[in-house]
Motif scaffolding. Structure first.
Motif, short mmCIF file in Angstrom:
data_model
loop_
_atom_site.label_atom_id
_atom_site.label_comp_id
_atom_site.label_asym_id
_atom_site.label_seq_id
_atom_site.Cartn_x
_atom_site.Cartn_y
_atom_site.Cartn_z
N MET A 121 0.81 -1.22 0.00
CA MET A 121 0.00 0.00 0.00
C MET A 121 0.85 1.27 0.00
N ASP A 122 1.97 1.26 0.75
CA ASP A 122 2.81 2.48 0.79
C ASP A 122 3.36 2.79 -0.60
N GLN A 123 3.90 1.75 -1.28
CA GLN A 123 4.43 1.97 -2.61
C GLN A 123 3.32 2.37 -3.58
N PHE A 124 2.11 1.78 -3.39
CA PHE A 124 0.98 2.08 -4.27
C PHE A 124 0.58 3.56 -4.14
N HIS A 125 0.43 4.05 -2.88
CA HIS A 125 0.05 5.46 -2.69
C HIS A 125 1.13 6.41 -3.21
N LYS A 126 2.39 6.03 -3.04
CA LYS A 126 3.49 6.86 -3.57
C LYS A 126 3.40 6.94 -5.10
N GLY A 127 3.09 5.77 -5.74
CA GLY A 127 2.95 5.75 -7.19
C GLY A 127 1.79 6.61 -7.66
N LEU A 128 0.64 6.59 -6.89
CA LEU A 128 -0.50 7.43 -7.25
C LEU A 128 -0.14 8.91 -7.22
N VAL A 129 0.62 9.31 -6.18
CA VAL A 129 1.04 10.72 -6.08
C VAL A 129 1.90 11.12 -7.27
N GLU A 130 2.81 10.22 -7.67
CA GLU A 130 3.66 10.52 -8.82
C GLU A 130 2.85 10.66 -10.10
N LEU A 131 1.76 9.83 -10.18
CA LEU A 131 0.89 9.91 -11.36
C LEU A 131 -0.14 11.01 -11.27
N ASN A 132 -0.16 11.73 -10.12
CA ASN A 132 -1.12 12.82 -9.91
C ASN A 132 -2.56 12.29 -9.93
N MET A 133 -2.76 11.14 -9.28
CA MET A 133 -4.09 10.54 -9.18
C MET A 133 -4.49 10.42 -7.71
N ASP A 134 -5.81 10.29 -7.48
CA ASP A 134 -6.33 10.30 -6.11
C ASP A 134 -6.76 8.93 -5.60
N SER A 135 -7.19 8.02 -6.49
CA SER A 135 -7.76 6.75 -6.02
C SER A 135 -7.49 5.65 -7.00
N ALA A 136 -7.77 4.38 -6.56
CA ALA A 136 -7.60 3.22 -7.43
C ALA A 136 -8.62 3.23 -8.55
N GLU A 137 -9.84 3.79 -8.31
CA GLU A 137 -10.85 3.87 -9.36
C GLU A 137 -10.39 4.76 -10.52
N GLU A 138 -9.76 5.88 -10.15
CA GLU A 138 -9.25 6.78 -11.19
C GLU A 138 -8.14 6.10 -11.99
N LEU A 139 -7.31 5.31 -11.30
CA LEU A 139 -6.24 4.57 -11.96
C LEU A 139 -6.82 3.58 -12.96
N GLN A 140 -7.89 2.81 -12.50
CA GLN A 140 -8.51 1.82 -13.37
C GLN A 140 -9.15 2.49 -14.60
N SER A 141 -9.75 3.67 -14.38
CA SER A 141 -10.37 4.40 -15.50
C SER A 141 -9.32 4.81 -16.54
N TYR A 142 -8.17 5.30 -16.08
CA TYR A 142 -7.10 5.68 -16.99
C TYR A 142 -6.58 4.47 -17.76
N ILE A 143 -6.47 3.30 -17.04
CA ILE A 143 -5.97 2.09 -17.71
C ILE A 143 -6.91 1.67 -18.83
N ASN A 144 -8.25 1.72 -18.56
CA ASN A 144 -9.22 1.32 -19.58
C ASN A 144 -9.16 2.25 -20.81
N LYS A 145 -9.10 3.57 -20.54
CA LYS A 145 -9.06 4.53 -21.65
C LYS A 145 -7.79 4.36 -22.48
N LEU A 146 -6.66 4.16 -21.81
CA LEU A 146 -5.40 4.03 -22.52
C LEU A 146 -5.34 2.74 -23.32
N SER A 147 -5.90 1.66 -22.76
CA SER A 147 -5.94 0.38 -23.49
C SER A 147 -6.78 0.51 -24.75
N LEU A 148 -7.93 1.19 -24.64
CA LEU A 148 -8.78 1.40 -25.80
C LEU A 148 -8.07 2.25 -26.87
N SER A 149 -7.36 3.31 -26.43
CA SER A 149 -6.63 4.16 -27.36
C SER A 149 -5.54 3.39 -28.08
#
Length: 609
Positions: free
Chosen positions: A339-367
């Motif tokens: 979890m510590d590494q995960f939250h640090k990675g979210l900050v680096e990506l400028n994201m707030d939650s795991a849902e936002e991360l999943q949304s970005y992954i879906n959009k990028l995969s489709l693109s």
């Protein structure tokens, strides 16, 4: 006849001035004077030395201009004079120290003097140990002379300086009788035209007159005339080319109205018109390509665009794939429970939650999937174009030949479009080409413009200036003298300055004098031997003659005691008019006492009431 000839613009580039090594003759037995003709059009500099080993010509001649690019650093090198190469590319960056013919910008004047001293090899290690002979404007404002003296004595530490009027130096150089002599000097330069009466070798400063017109205004007027006449060549009609036309193709009419009547004749026009050839490209406006060449060129352009788009899509696909790998790596940290590494990675990506991360992954995969499909489609279309570019198909498979031919026919159904366009383009091009002379289209026909531009010094109303011309001003100056003095002045009417180079100026002045002088009275008009350089030659003559005298030289002691505006008069100088400040009356003891008592006796009026 001259009219049958076509003249080309020289568009000469200025060669940078070399750094010269002064000979021993300019240093021994004592430093010789340095003569600088500080003109608003051109600066000329050289040594005044009687030794034949030293050149009697000006060693430097350059335009009085400087240019520094906008936004340049404080330490950026500024180009001066001939180092500019050509003024046209830098026209909007050019700066001059002159306002009309008076230097007012101290910093720019310092740049010009630095250029002179550096290129003449003057060892200015903090000082210039040569006397300076410098030209100045007629009736030069005291502030301008004070600025120049301060620059020479404080910045360059010169031992002494002498100021003189350029046109009077030219008059001194061309004297045809024993000095002192009298005459009426007409000096027409780049910015101004002056009428200067000289009596017994000295300038009569009270009766000098100036006309604010010269070569600069004539060049601007000629540019306007030709740009209105040839709006299609607006940008090619530059000030530099106008100055070239004025210098080499213009003349002054002896009778302006009569000359205009001559130009109305077609025969006179054809024999006297000057055709100036502008540079142009030999490429014709119409295309001469065949139908096959046009189709091949279009296919090449299409293939080039397809290849460029494919390359961009591949670069985008690579960047998106790298970003997706980064997002999946952060998602794996969540799945592994780090979890510590995960939250640090979210900050680096400028994201707030795991849902936002999943949304970005879906959009990028489709693109990424869409980009891959576009790349595949582009490859197929390129293969189709290759098939289209091969009209003969001798190696088709017998089993699939029917289908392949159908594909080729379906692709080639667009060919008639290109085939139909070709006759419509080629027919007018073939018809117009022999009738249209591209070289003649790029020619400027100089007819009455040859006399209209120089005429402004005689008729300023041509450009809307409410001033008197040379003839009226000359008559006004003469009428301020007695008849005996007028007769003396007109016996030596002297023409100098750059505008005196116009053919016909001397005849025009003679005609004007003939009209204004009494019947059967005599007068003589003389032209300077070299109207452009005689001012420098005269200053050199004066410096050689007066080198060891004190007359005309302002020493450092004079500068410190009497101020920068101080002038020592000589035969070619202005008249010195010192500043006279009104003296204040001495204040008596009673007046001082009453002035001290006044504030205490006047209190607040409300309190007094």
């Amino acid at each position: 006849a001259a009219g049958g000839r076509v003249f080309s613009f020289r568009d000469a580039r200025w060669a940078p001035d070399p750094v010269l090594e002064p000979g021993a003759a300019v240093r021994t037995p004592q430093p010789v004077p340095l003569v600088i003709d500080n003109g608003s059009f051109q600066t000329r500099a050289g040594w005044a030395c009687a030794d034949p080993a030293v050149s009697a010509e000006p060693l430097l001649r350059f335009r009085s201009l400087a240019a520094r690019s906008r936004g340049a650093r404080a330490g950026a090198e500024t180009q001066v004079g001939n180092d500019l190469g050509s003024p046209e590319p830098l026209r909007w960056l050019l700066r001059s120290p002159f306002d009309r013919n008076v230097p007012v910008q101290l910093e720019l004047q310092e740049l010009l003097l630095d250029h002179v001293f550096q290129r003449l090899g003057v060892s200015s290690q903090g000082c210039v140990d040569h006397p300076i002979v410098l030209t100045e404007a007629v009736c030069n404002p005291l502030h301008s002379r004070q600025m120049m003296s301060e620059l020479l004595f404080e910045c360059y530490q010169v031992p002494k300086v002498s100021y003189g009027v350029d046109s009077l130096y030219s008059f001194y150089h061309n004297r045809r009788q024993n000095w002192p002599c009298s005459g009426l000097v007409i000096s027409s330069g780049y910015q101004c035209t002056h009428i200067l009466p000289v009596l017994e070798g000295r300038l009569d400063g009270k009766n000098c007159k100036r006309i604010n017109l010269g070569g600069c205004q004539a060049a601007v007027y000629l540019q306007r005339l030709l740009q209105l006449k040839y709006p299609g060549h607006f940008a090619a009609i530059t000030l530099s080319r106008m100055e070239e036309i004025l210098h080499e193709h213009s003349y002054i009419a002896e009778d302006y109205i009569e000359e205009l009547q001559k130009w109305r004749s077609p025969e006179y026009y054809e024999s006297n018109v000057h055709k100036m050839q502008l540079p142009f490209s030999n490429k014709l406006l119409g295309s001469t390509l065949t139908s096959e060449e046009k189709q091949e060129r279009r296919q090449q352009q299409l293939r080039r665009l397809q290849e460029l788009n494919a390359r961009r899509r591949e670069e985008k696909l690579q960047l998106d794939q790298e970003r997706l790998d980064r997002l999946l790596y952060v998602q794996e940290l969540l799945e592994d429970g780090q979890m510590d590494q995960f939250h640090k990675g979210l900050v680096e990506l400028n994201m707030d939650s795991a849902e936002e991360l999943q949304s970005y992954i879906n959009k990028l995969s489709l693109s990424i999937e869409q980009t891959k499909q576009k790349i595949l489609q582009a490859e197929v279309s390129i293969e189709v174009d290759v098939v289209d570019s091969k009209p003969e198909t001798p190696d088709l498979d017998p089993l699939g030949s029917e289908q392949s031919l159908e594909d080729v026919e379906s692709i080639n159904e667009f060919e008639p479009l290109f085939a139909e366009e070709q006759p419509e383009v080629e027919k007018p091009a073939a018809a117009v080409q022999p009738m249209f002379n591209l070289a003649e289209y790029h020619q400027l026909f100089l007819g009455t413009e040859r006399i209209r531009a120089p005429e402004i010094v005689f008729q300023p109303s041509l450009i809307g200036e409410d001033q008197a011309g040379i003839a009226e001003t000359m008559q006004y100056v003469l009428e301020r003298y007695s008849k005996e003095q007028q007769a003396i002045l007109v016996q030596n009417v002297f023409l100098t300055g750059g505008n005196a180079m116009y053919p016909g100026l001397k005849a025009r002045i003679q005609k004007e004098l003939l009209e204004m002088r009494p019947f059967q009275s005599s007068f003589q008009v003389h032209l300077a031997s070299n109207p452009v350089l005689d001012a420098w030659y005269g200053a050199r003559d004066w410096a050689v003659e007066y080198m060891t005298r004190e007359e005309g030289w302002i020493s450092r002691k004079d500068y410190e005691e009497k101020g920068g505006e101080y002038l020592k008069e000589h035969c070619a100088s202005n008249v010195y008019v010192p500043i006279r400040l009104p003296k204040q009356a001495p204040r008596t003891t009673e007046a001082l006492a009453s002035s001290r008592a006044l504030p205490s006796s006047t209190g607040n009026p409300c309190e007094q009431g």
